[in-house]
Design a protein around this motif. Sequence first.
Motif, PDB file in Angstrom:
ATOM      1  N   GLU A 140      38.963  54.771  37.518  1.00 31.28           N
ATOM      2  CA  GLU A 140      39.741  54.850  36.279  1.00 31.28           C
ATOM      3  C   GLU A 140      40.283  56.259  35.995  1.00 31.28           C
ATOM      4  OE1 GLU A 140      37.141  53.238  33.284  1.00 31.28           O
ATOM      5  OE2 GLU A 140      37.778  51.184  33.714  1.00 31.28           O
ATOM      6  N   ASP A 196      39.949  28.324  43.833  1.00 31.47           N
ATOM      7  CA  ASP A 196      40.083  29.339  44.882  1.00 31.47           C
ATOM      8  C   ASP A 196      41.164  28.950  45.891  1.00 31.47           C
ATOM      9  OD1 ASP A 196      38.222  30.944  43.760  1.00 31.47           O
ATOM     10  OD2 ASP A 196      36.581  30.455  45.133  1.00 31.47           O
ATOM     11  N   GLN A 228      46.259  43.235  42.237  1.00 35.46           N
ATOM     12  CA  GLN A 228      45.923  44.644  41.973  1.00 35.46           C
ATOM     13  C   GLN A 228      45.946  45.413  43.312  1.00 35.46           C
ATOM     14  OE1 GLN A 228      41.972  45.603  40.460  1.00 35.46           O
ATOM     15  NE2 GLN A 228      42.891  47.254  39.218  1.00 35.46           N
ATOM     16  N   TYR A 239      42.306  51.068  37.643  1.00 36.97           N
ATOM     17  CA  TYR A 239      43.370  51.267  36.668  1.00 36.97           C
ATOM     18  C   TYR A 239      44.074  52.607  36.863  1.00 36.97           C
ATOM     19  CZ  TYR A 239      41.167  47.359  34.139  1.00 36.97           C
ATOM     20  OH  TYR A 239      40.660  46.162  33.798  1.00 36.97           O
ATOM     21  N   ASP A 294      32.070  42.154  48.544  1.00 37.67           N
ATOM     22  CA  ASP A 294      32.480  42.531  47.193  1.00 37.67           C
ATOM     23  C   ASP A 294      31.254  43.008  46.403  1.00 37.67           C
ATOM     24  OD1 ASP A 294      34.126  42.882  45.078  1.00 37.67           O
ATOM     25  OD2 ASP A 294      34.663  40.759  44.827  1.00 37.67           O
ATOM     26  N   ARG A 308      40.918  36.277  30.896  1.00 33.11           N
ATOM     27  CA  ARG A 308      40.366  36.908  32.103  1.00 33.11           C
ATOM     28  C   ARG A 308      39.326  36.000  32.748  1.00 33.11           C
ATOM     29  NH1 ARG A 308      40.729  42.833  31.880  1.00 33.11           N
ATOM     30  NH2 ARG A 308      39.150  42.802  33.505  1.00 33.11           N
ATOM     31  N   ARG A 336      44.397  34.493  36.660  1.00 33.29           N
ATOM     32  CA  ARG A 336      44.554  34.567  35.202  1.00 33.29           C
ATOM     33  C   ARG A 336      44.859  33.167  34.682  1.00 33.29           C
ATOM     34  NH1 ARG A 336      42.473  38.483  36.098  1.00 33.29           N
ATOM     35  NH2 ARG A 336      43.019  40.642  35.678  1.00 33.29           N
TER      36      ARG A 336
HETATM   37  P1  C2E Z   1      36.083  41.505  41.170  1.00 33.83           P
HETATM   38  O1  C2E Z   1      36.288  40.728  42.401  1.00 33.83           O
HETATM   39  O2  C2E Z   1      35.078  42.587  41.273  1.00 33.83           O
HETATM   40  O3  C2E Z   1      37.456  42.016  40.694  1.00 33.83           O
HETATM   41  C1  C2E Z   1      37.671  43.224  40.154  1.00 33.83           C
HETATM   42  C2  C2E Z   1      37.672  43.192  38.729  1.00 33.83           C
HETATM   43  O4  C2E Z   1      37.698  44.523  38.193  1.00 33.83           O
HETATM   44  C3  C2E Z   1      38.886  42.516  38.122  1.00 33.83           C
HETATM   45  O5  C2E Z   1      38.543  41.895  36.927  1.00 33.83           O
HETATM   46  C4  C2E Z   1      39.784  43.686  37.778  1.00 33.83           C
HETATM   47  O6  C2E Z   1      40.711  43.444  36.792  1.00 33.83           O
HETATM   48  C5  C2E Z   1      38.776  44.699  37.335  1.00 33.83           C
HETATM   49  N1  C2E Z   1      39.239  46.091  37.480  1.00 33.83           N
HETATM   50  C6  C2E Z   1      40.103  46.625  38.366  1.00 33.83           C
HETATM   51  N2  C2E Z   1      40.250  47.959  38.182  1.00 33.83           N
HETATM   52  C7  C2E Z   1      39.458  48.279  37.137  1.00 33.83           C
HETATM   53  C8  C2E Z   1      39.171  49.487  36.457  1.00 33.83           C
HETATM   54  O7  C2E Z   1      39.700  50.594  36.784  1.00 33.83           O
HETATM   55  N3  C2E Z   1      38.300  49.499  35.464  1.00 33.83           N
HETATM   56  C9  C2E Z   1      37.696  48.291  35.082  1.00 33.83           C
HETATM   57  N4  C2E Z   1      36.854  48.358  34.098  1.00 33.83           N
HETATM   58  N5  C2E Z   1      37.936  47.107  35.691  1.00 33.83           N
HETATM   59  C10 C2E Z   1      38.810  47.127  36.715  1.00 33.83           C
HETATM   60  P2  C2E Z   1      38.988  40.460  36.628  1.00 33.83           P
HETATM   61  O8  C2E Z   1      40.337  40.220  37.134  1.00 33.83           O
HETATM   62  O9  C2E Z   1      38.669  40.191  35.248  1.00 33.83           O
HETATM   63  O10 C2E Z   1      38.059  39.634  37.566  1.00 33.83           O
HETATM   64  C11 C2E Z   1      36.722  39.546  37.298  1.00 33.83           C
HETATM   65  C12 C2E Z   1      36.025  38.880  38.397  1.00 33.83           C
HETATM   66  O11 C2E Z   1      36.382  37.535  38.492  1.00 33.83           O
HETATM   67  C13 C2E Z   1      36.340  39.423  39.752  1.00 33.83           C
HETATM   68  O12 C2E Z   1      35.619  40.539  40.026  1.00 33.83           O
HETATM   69  C14 C2E Z   1      35.964  38.298  40.641  1.00 33.83           C
HETATM   70  O13 C2E Z   1      34.592  38.319  40.971  1.00 33.83           O
HETATM   71  C15 C2E Z   1      36.260  37.126  39.808  1.00 33.83           C
HETATM   72  N6  C2E Z   1      37.535  36.537  40.209  1.00 33.83           N
HETATM   73  C16 C2E Z   1      38.752  36.870  39.840  1.00 33.83           C
HETATM   74  N7  C2E Z   1      39.661  36.040  40.429  1.00 33.83           N
HETATM   75  C17 C2E Z   1      38.955  35.183  41.193  1.00 33.83           C
HETATM   76  C18 C2E Z   1      39.312  34.116  42.051  1.00 33.83           C
HETATM   77  O14 C2E Z   1      40.485  33.771  42.286  1.00 33.83           O
HETATM   78  N8  C2E Z   1      38.306  33.471  42.682  1.00 33.83           N
HETATM   79  C19 C2E Z   1      36.991  33.797  42.507  1.00 33.83           C
HETATM   80  N9  C2E Z   1      36.074  33.126  43.109  1.00 33.83           N
HETATM   81  N10 C2E Z   1      36.646  34.798  41.698  1.00 33.83           N
HETATM   82  C20 C2E Z   1      37.625  35.502  41.058  1.00 33.83           C
END
Ligand code: C2E
Length: 732
Positions: free
Chosen positions: A690, A541, A495, A709, A630, A523, A513
Motif C-alpha cells: 500500500e 470460479d 488487479q 493499491y 496464495d 466484495r 465482484r
Molecule cells: P486474495 O486472493 O488474497 O485477493 C487479494 C485481495 O486483496 C483482494 O480482495 C484485493 O482487492 C485485496 N487487495 C489488493 N491490494 C490490496 C491492498 O493494497 N491493500 C488491501 N488492504 N487489500 C488489497 P478482494 O477482491 O476483496 O478478494 C478477497 C478474497 O476473495 C481474495 O483474496 C480471494 O481469496 C477471494 N476471491 C476473490 N475472487 C475470487 C474468485 O473468483 N474465486 C475464489 N475462489 N476466490 C476469490
Amino acid sequence: MFMAAALVIGAGVALYWQQVSHILERDVKTHVAAAGEEAASDFNRLIQTDQKVLESIAITVEDTYPWANRTRLTEFLKRQTQHNYFKLLGVITEDGKVFLSAPAQLDPAFVADVKASTLEEGHYLSVRQADPVDGEDVLVQSVALMKDDKPVGALFALQMPERYRPLLALSAMGNRGYSMVVQRSGVPVLGYYKTSFSNVFGLLSHATFDDKDMTLDKLRTAVQEGKHLLVGYKGSSEHRFLHFIPLKINDWYLISALPTTYVAQQAQHLTWLSILLVGSVFFIFFGLIFYILHMRAYSNRQLFTTAFVDQLTGVDNFNRMCEQFPEKLAGLNGQAALVVFDINKFKVINDLHGYERGNQVLQRVARVLRENITPQECFCRSTADNFILLLKYTDRKSFLARIKALATQLRRDCTVEDSCLMIDVAFGVYEVKENIPFYIMLDRAHLALENAKKMSFDKCQFYDEADRKRIVAEKQIENTMEAALDHGDFTVYLQPKCDFTTGQMRGAEALVRWNRLSEGIVRPDDFIPIFEKNGFILRLDMFILESVARLLAAWKVKGLTAVPVAVNFSRLHLNDSRYIPQMLRLVDKYNVPHEMIEVELTESVIFNNLTRAQDVINSLHRQGFSVAMDDFGSGYSSLNVLKSLQFDSIKLDKEFLAGFEGNPHADKVIEGAVAMIKSLGIQVVAEGVETREQADFLRQTGCDLAQGYFFSRPLPADQFEALLKTSAPPQA
Ligand code: C2E
Ligand code: CA
Ligand code: CA
C-alpha cells in the motif's frame, strides 16, 4: 353436571309422587265404591238365604203343631242350629210359650216384641239388638209359623255375629276400611266393630266435605230418600271416604268407610319402591359415570405420558415444552431466558461405550436438570442429546454463574464411569426481550449454541442480533446467487501484478465482484465463504475462468499485449475430478494459451490434503498452467511444504507483511523467507503493498512482483484494458 342431573331426577321423583297419590286417591274411590257394593249385595244375599232357611225350617216346625212333644221340637231346633250355624233358634207360640234350641233366659219383652212384629209382618228382621243371652249386638230374624193359613207362632233365629261380620270388613283394603249397617235415621244396626255411637250423622257433625256444596243436612235428606252416595270428608282426625248404599232390607243402609291415609300409605309404599328403584338406577348410573371418568382419566394419563413425557428420561418432551411454554413464560414476568444445550460429541460416547451408557448419561443429565430447575421454570429433552430450558433471568452475571455451576455439575455427575471421557456441554442462550413465537426464540438460542460450540472453553453464548442479521443476509445471498449468475451480475475485476523496479505490469489477478441492485458492488469476502459452504463457488470460479479466457481472447483480437491472469480456485475443486477437464474445456474454447492462466490456491487448501494437492498441481503443470500459493504466512505456513510442492510463485499474504510492522526483527524474517523461497526457484509476489515504504523494503528483500493499491486497485475490465494499452510494451 351432577347437580343438574340430581335436580332433574329429584324433580322427577316429586312429580312421580304427586301422580301416584293422585291416581291412588282416584283408585281408592273406585275401590270403596266397588267394595261397598259387593258388601251390600253379599249382605242382602245372606239375609235372604237365612230367610229361606228359616222358612224351610218353619215348614217342618209347622207340621208338628201344636208341638205336644216338646223334647222332639227342641231337639229338632238344636239340630237345625248346629246345621245352619245359628246362634240360637226358638219357637214362640201364639200364647207366648217359648221353645229354644239351647237353654236360655229370654227377656219377656224381647219375646213379646219378636212375636208381635213377626205375626204382623209375616217375617221380621230386628234392628240392632242386644243378644238376650250374652248382650252382644245380634240380628234377630224370624218368620211366621202358619197352620191352615193362620199364624200360630214365630220361628226366630239369633244370627251368629261371625256370619255377617266378615262381610262388613273391607278386606280388599288391607283391613283399613270397614262397613256398617245403619237405619236411614243414621242409627247403627250392625258394625264390623261393636258400634259405640248412637247416630252416624252425629259423627259427621264436624265434618268438612270434599264437595263444597255438600252439607250434613243434604246428606241426611239424600239418605232419607234412599239415594246412593259417595262422599269424601275430613273429620276430626283423618280424611275418609264414605259410601252410602241402600239395602233391600228394612230401610237399612250399608255404609263403607275407608280412611285416605290408606292411600297415602300405599303411595308411600309405592314411592319407597320407586325411590329404591331410582336409587339403584342412580347408583348404577353414577357408578358407570365414575367408572367412565376414571377410565378416561386413566387413558388421559396414558396419553399424556405418551404424548408429553420423554420415554427415556421421564422428563417432559418437546411437545410438552411447547404446550406449557406460554404459561411458564408469563409466570416469569418477562425475566426469562431460553437455553439450549447439547453434549459435545455425544455420538462418541455411544460409539465407544454403547447405547446403554449413552442412555445412562442422558438420564443423569435429566436428573441434574431436574434438581436445578425451580417450579417456575421448565425444561425438556427435545432430541437425542439436545435439551431446552426456560430459566429465570435477572442479569447476565448471575445467569452466567448459574450456567457455569450447572456445567460443572453436569461434568461431574454425568461423566461415564471408569472412563476418562468427560462430557462437555455447550449452551446457547436467548434472553427473552421480544414477544416472538417460541420456535423463533428456539432458533435464536440454537444460533447462539452454534457460536458457543466454536469456543474452546466456557461454552456459553448469548444470542446476538448481529448474528441473526448475518444469517438473514446469508440467506438472501443464497436465495439470489443463481439468478445473479444467470443475469451476469458477477463480473471480473483485475488487479495488476507489477515489477518492483520498473513498475511494469507483469501479470494480473482476477477478482470477482457482485453487482447487487440493493447494495451496489459487493466484495467477495461477503459471499465467497457462503458459496464455499454451499458449493456454489465451484460454478462461480468456472464462470470467472471463462470470463478471463474471454477477455484474453478479446485482447488478442484487439492486438493488445496481454499479461498472464491469475484465477482464484476454491479448495473444493481439489476433490472434484471434473476440475481440470472443465478448466481445459473453457480455456480451449477461447483458444487461450495455457501459460496465460495462473491458478491461485490458498495455503490452507494445500495443508489439508497434501497428496491430493500434489496430484492436482502436477496435472495443472502438465497442462501448462502455472500455480501460485496464495496467502502465504496467513496460517501455519510450513517451509517444508514448499519443498514437496512445485509452485511457480508464492504470494505473501498482506497480513503477513502488516504483522511485522513496528517489529524490529520483521525485516529480517521477511528477508529470510523471501531469500529461502527464491532459493527454491520460486517467484515471490507481495500482496497488499500500500505504501512506498513497503514497496521499497520489499524490493530490497528481492521480491519479484508487487500487487497492491500502491500500484493499482483491482479494476473493471475496460479500465484494465486501458491500462494494458498504455503501460505494457509490445511483446516481441
Ligand atoms: P486474495 O486472493 O488474497 O485477493 C487479494 C485481495 O486483496 C483482494 O480482495 C484485493 O482487492 C485485496 N487487495 C489488493 N491490494 C490490496 C491492498 O493494497 N491493500 C488491501 N488492504 N487489500 C488489497 P478482494 O477482491 O476483496 O478478494 C478477497 C478474497 O476473495 C481474495 O483474496 C480471494 O481469496 C477471494 N476471491 C476473490 N475472487 C475470487 C474468485 O473468483 N474465486 C475464489 N475462489 N476466490 C476469490
Ligand atoms: Ca488470490
Ligand atoms: Ca492473497
